[in-house]
Design a protein around this motif. Sequence first.
Motif, PDB file in Angstrom:
ATOM      1  N   ALA A  86      45.971   6.516  -6.885  1.00  0.00           N
ATOM      2  CA  ALA A  86      44.833   5.855  -6.241  1.00  0.00           C
ATOM      3  C   ALA A  86      43.739   6.880  -5.923  1.00  0.00           C
ATOM      4  N   GLU A  87      44.160   8.015  -5.400  1.00  0.00           N
ATOM      5  CA  GLU A  87      43.188   9.070  -5.073  1.00  0.00           C
ATOM      6  C   GLU A  87      42.542   9.588  -6.349  1.00  0.00           C
ATOM      7  N   ASN A  88      43.322   9.759  -7.400  1.00  0.00           N
ATOM      8  CA  ASN A  88      42.808  10.209  -8.689  1.00  0.00           C
ATOM      9  C   ASN A  88      41.776   9.208  -9.221  1.00  0.00           C
ATOM     10  N   THR A  89      42.065   7.923  -9.088  1.00  0.00           N
ATOM     11  CA  THR A  89      41.141   6.879  -9.527  1.00  0.00           C
ATOM     12  C   THR A  89      39.844   6.962  -8.736  1.00  0.00           C
ATOM     13  N   LYS A  90      39.954   7.169  -7.404  1.00  0.00           N
ATOM     14  CA  LYS A  90      38.750   7.288  -6.564  1.00  0.00           C
ATOM     15  C   LYS A  90      37.917   8.493  -6.984  1.00  0.00           C
ATOM     16  N   VAL A  91      38.573   9.615  -7.272  1.00  0.00           N
ATOM     17  CA  VAL A  91      37.850  10.832  -7.690  1.00  0.00           C
ATOM     18  C   VAL A  91      37.145  10.579  -9.019  1.00  0.00           C
ATOM     19  N   LYS A  92      37.827   9.925  -9.956  1.00  0.00           N
ATOM     20  CA  LYS A  92      37.218   9.601 -11.247  1.00  0.00           C
ATOM     21  C   LYS A  92      36.005   8.694 -11.060  1.00  0.00           C
ATOM     22  N   GLN A  93      36.122   7.699 -10.188  1.00  0.00           N
ATOM     23  CA  GLN A  93      35.009   6.798  -9.925  1.00  0.00           C
ATOM     24  C   GLN A  93      33.837   7.561  -9.297  1.00  0.00           C
ATOM     25  N   HIS A  94      34.156   8.465  -8.376  1.00  0.00           N
ATOM     26  CA  HIS A  94      33.123   9.264  -7.716  1.00  0.00           C
ATOM     27  C   HIS A  94      32.399  10.150  -8.746  1.00  0.00           C
ATOM     28  N   ILE A  95      33.174  10.795  -9.615  1.00  0.00           N
ATOM     29  CA  ILE A  95      32.575  11.637 -10.666  1.00  0.00           C
ATOM     30  C   ILE A  95      31.727  10.770 -11.591  1.00  0.00           C
ATOM     31  N   SER A  96      32.229   9.606 -11.950  1.00  0.00           N
ATOM     32  CA  SER A  96      31.483   8.698 -12.814  1.00  0.00           C
ATOM     33  C   SER A  96      30.179   8.278 -12.139  1.00  0.00           C
ATOM     34  N   GLN A  97      30.248   7.995 -10.833  1.00  0.00           N
ATOM     35  CA  GLN A  97      29.053   7.596 -10.084  1.00  0.00           C
ATOM     36  C   GLN A  97      28.056   8.747 -10.030  1.00  0.00           C
ATOM     37  N   LEU A  98      28.573   9.976  -9.819  1.00  0.00           N
ATOM     38  CA  LEU A  98      27.685  11.147  -9.807  1.00  0.00           C
ATOM     39  C   LEU A  98      26.995  11.302 -11.152  1.00  0.00           C
ATOM     40  N   ASP A  99      27.763  11.129 -12.242  1.00  0.00           N
ATOM     41  CA  ASP A  99      27.185  11.221 -13.574  1.00  0.00           C
ATOM     42  C   ASP A  99      26.115  10.156 -13.775  1.00  0.00           C
ATOM     43  N   LYS A 100      26.384   8.922 -13.330  1.00  0.00           N
ATOM     44  CA  LYS A 100      25.402   7.848 -13.463  1.00  0.00           C
ATOM     45  C   LYS A 100      24.147   8.166 -12.673  1.00  0.00           C
ATOM     46  N   ASN A 101      24.300   8.695 -11.454  1.00  0.00           N
ATOM     47  CA  ASN A 101      23.145   9.043 -10.629  1.00  0.00           C
ATOM     48  C   ASN A 101      22.334  10.169 -11.278  1.00  0.00           C
ATOM     49  N   ALA A 102      23.041  11.156 -11.828  1.00  0.00           N
ATOM     50  CA  ALA A 102      22.346  12.260 -12.488  1.00  0.00           C
ATOM     51  C   ALA A 102      21.565  11.741 -13.694  1.00  0.00           C
ATOM     52  N   VAL A 103      22.197  10.903 -14.482  1.00  0.00           N
ATOM     53  CA  VAL A 103      21.528  10.332 -15.648  1.00  0.00           C
ATOM     54  C   VAL A 103      20.328   9.496 -15.205  1.00  0.00           C
ATOM     55  N   ARG A 104      20.487   8.724 -14.135  1.00  0.00           N
ATOM     56  CA  ARG A 104      19.409   7.885 -13.619  1.00  0.00           C
ATOM     57  C   ARG A 104      18.232   8.761 -13.174  1.00  0.00           C
ATOM     58  N   ARG A 105      18.517   9.862 -12.444  1.00  0.00           N
ATOM     59  CA  ARG A 105      17.451  10.755 -11.984  1.00  0.00           C
ATOM     60  C   ARG A 105      16.715  11.390 -13.165  1.00  0.00           C
ATOM     61  N   VAL A 106      17.471  11.882 -14.127  1.00  0.00           N
ATOM     62  CA  VAL A 106      16.850  12.507 -15.300  1.00  0.00           C
ATOM     63  C   VAL A 106      16.039  11.480 -16.084  1.00  0.00           C
ATOM     64  N   THR A 107      16.559  10.284 -16.195  1.00  0.00           N
ATOM     65  CA  THR A 107      15.846   9.220 -16.910  1.00  0.00           C
ATOM     66  C   THR A 107      14.538   8.882 -16.203  1.00  0.00           C
ATOM     67  N   VAL A 108      14.573   8.794 -14.886  1.00  0.00           N
ATOM     68  CA  VAL A 108      13.358   8.500 -14.118  1.00  0.00           C
ATOM     69  C   VAL A 108      12.335   9.614 -14.311  1.00  0.00           C
ATOM     70  N   GLN A 109      12.792  10.861 -14.252  1.00  0.00           N
ATOM     71  CA  GLN A 109      11.882  11.995 -14.457  1.00  0.00           C
ATOM     72  C   GLN A 109      11.286  11.966 -15.862  1.00  0.00           C
ATOM     73  N   LYS A 110      12.140  11.731 -16.848  1.00  0.00           N
ATOM     74  CA  LYS A 110      11.692  11.664 -18.241  1.00  0.00           C
ATOM     75  C   LYS A 110      10.664  10.555 -18.409  1.00  0.00           C
ATOM     76  N   ASP A 111      10.950   9.384 -17.843  1.00  0.00           N
ATOM     77  CA  ASP A 111      10.026   8.260 -17.957  1.00  0.00           C
ATOM     78  C   ASP A 111       8.688   8.568 -17.297  1.00  0.00           C
ATOM     79  N   ALA A 112       8.734   9.254 -16.159  1.00  0.00           N
ATOM     80  CA  ALA A 112       7.487   9.620 -15.472  1.00  0.00           C
ATOM     81  C   ALA A 112       6.670  10.583 -16.322  1.00  0.00           C
ATOM     82  N   ILE A 113       7.340  11.532 -16.931  1.00  0.00           N
ATOM     83  CA  ILE A 113       6.635  12.502 -17.786  1.00  0.00           C
ATOM     84  C   ILE A 113       6.045  11.799 -19.000  1.00  0.00           C
ATOM     85  N   ILE A 114       6.826  10.929 -19.615  1.00  0.00           N
ATOM     86  CA  ILE A 114       6.336  10.192 -20.787  1.00  0.00           C
ATOM     87  C   ILE A 114       5.138   9.323 -20.407  1.00  0.00           C
TER      88      ILE A 114
END
Length: 127
Positions: free
Chosen positions: A14-42
């Motif tokens: 269960a803890e491993n699943t939570k850590v994986k979800q947290h890492i996945s969420q961090l990755d999604k947030n990072a991708v979202r931030r980079v995408t927003v920055q990229k879109d603003a630059i474009i």
Amino acid sequence: MSIPIPNENEALKAENTKVKQHISQLDKNAVRRVTVQKDAIIESLNTQLSSKNEDITKLKTDYNTLWEKYKILVLQWNDLTKQPEIIEAVKRVEERKEQEAEAKREEQARQDRYQGVLDRFISEGNE
């Protein structure tokens, strides 16, 4: 080494699943931030491009307008230079320019002779 008991194993899973979800969420947030920055630059670059394209279009229009005016002026000039009064006036101006240039040359020659005489008197006086 001890074998984990089923409850402990389930807790770790269960803890491993939570850590994986947290890492996945961090990755999604990072991708979202980079995408927003990229879109603003474009968007910024697209705005600049649009502005420059408008400038180019305006310059082309201005150039074409000036080119048309130039062609009209050339035609008018050609018509003017064929008129006898204009031809005579141009000849008079050219003759006057030549006379003024000749007068300047004569004046310069006169000054050069005068300076030569002065230089000779000065050098004879020094001797």
